[in-house]
Design a protein around this motif. Structure first.
Motif: not given
Length: 213
Positions: A4-16, A68-73
């Motif tokens: 996950f080193k290339h990941i800069k943002s994380v979006y969770l669906i059901g985050i609670g 969170f709309k940047k696909k590559d990161s």
């Protein structure tokens, strides 16, 4: 965080959810920009928001932040509790984002640590919390993903910069625990449960046997 080193943002669906919120905290603690959706505002989501995590409560792509709309990161994580027709989930899947189940992400993270995985139909939250506390109180220290809010730490996540040990609650629902790569596997108990998933008690035992191999 190998993988996950290339990941800069994380979006969770059901985050609670209890497991999802722990992942949200983990990635935020490791410097990622974290946000997500949940159907209901709760004390737990409020706590996440107070720690700088952005959350909205309507299935609406327009409410998703541009970061969170940047696909590559961006890594998108979802829980099986989210309906398959959830419009945000459908968007990320169809647009080619990296979209993973919670269990898949936890499984990938477990490869980066010496993982102690605690499974069982009863007692895994208590047992994993006790093990994490004992390690935390020793010279070993640990990271931990817990299945409940530990009263002495007021969190379901423990992080450490000095320890490569990780304690994780291994959930048998949807065979999620089979994604883990533990150094040590513990089973507290096995009773007939989640038969909507497994069909029979015997099939459930097969999954527990797979977990130990």
């Amino acid at each position: 965080m190998r993988g996950f080193k290339h990941i800069k943002s994380v979006y969770l669906i059901g985050i609670g959810g209890i497991g999802m919120s722990a992942l949200a905290r983990y990635f935020a603690a490791h410097g990622k920009t974290v946000g997500g959706y949940d159907r209901t505002s709760t004390e737990l989501t409020h706590e996440l928001e107070s720690n700088g995590i952005t959350i909205h409560y309507e299935d609406n792509l327009k409410l998703v932040g541009d970061v969170f709309k940047k696909k590559d990161s961006t890594l998108v994580i979802y829980t099986p509790a989210v309906p398959k027709n959830h419009s945000e989930l459908i968007h990320f899947q169809s647009a080619g984002f990296e979209v993973l189940k919670r269990s898949q992400v936890l499984g990938a993270l477990s490869e980066n640590y010496q993982t102690v995985a605690v499974a069982g139909t009863h007692g895994k939250t208590t047992t994993s919390s006790i093990i994490a506390h004992l390690l935390r109180s020793s010279s070993k220290d640990c990271n931990a993903f817990l299945g409940g809010i530990s009263s002495n730490y007021n969190s379901n996540l423990l992080t450490s910069t000095s320890s490569n040990l990780m304690v994780v609650e291994a959930d048998e629902f949807d065979r999620s625990f089979l994604t883990l790569s533990p150094e040590l596997a513990i089973i507290t108990s096995v009773d007939a449960d989640h038969l909507d998933i497994y069909g029979t008690a015997e099939e459930m035992l097969v999954s527990f046997q797979e977990f130990t191999t």
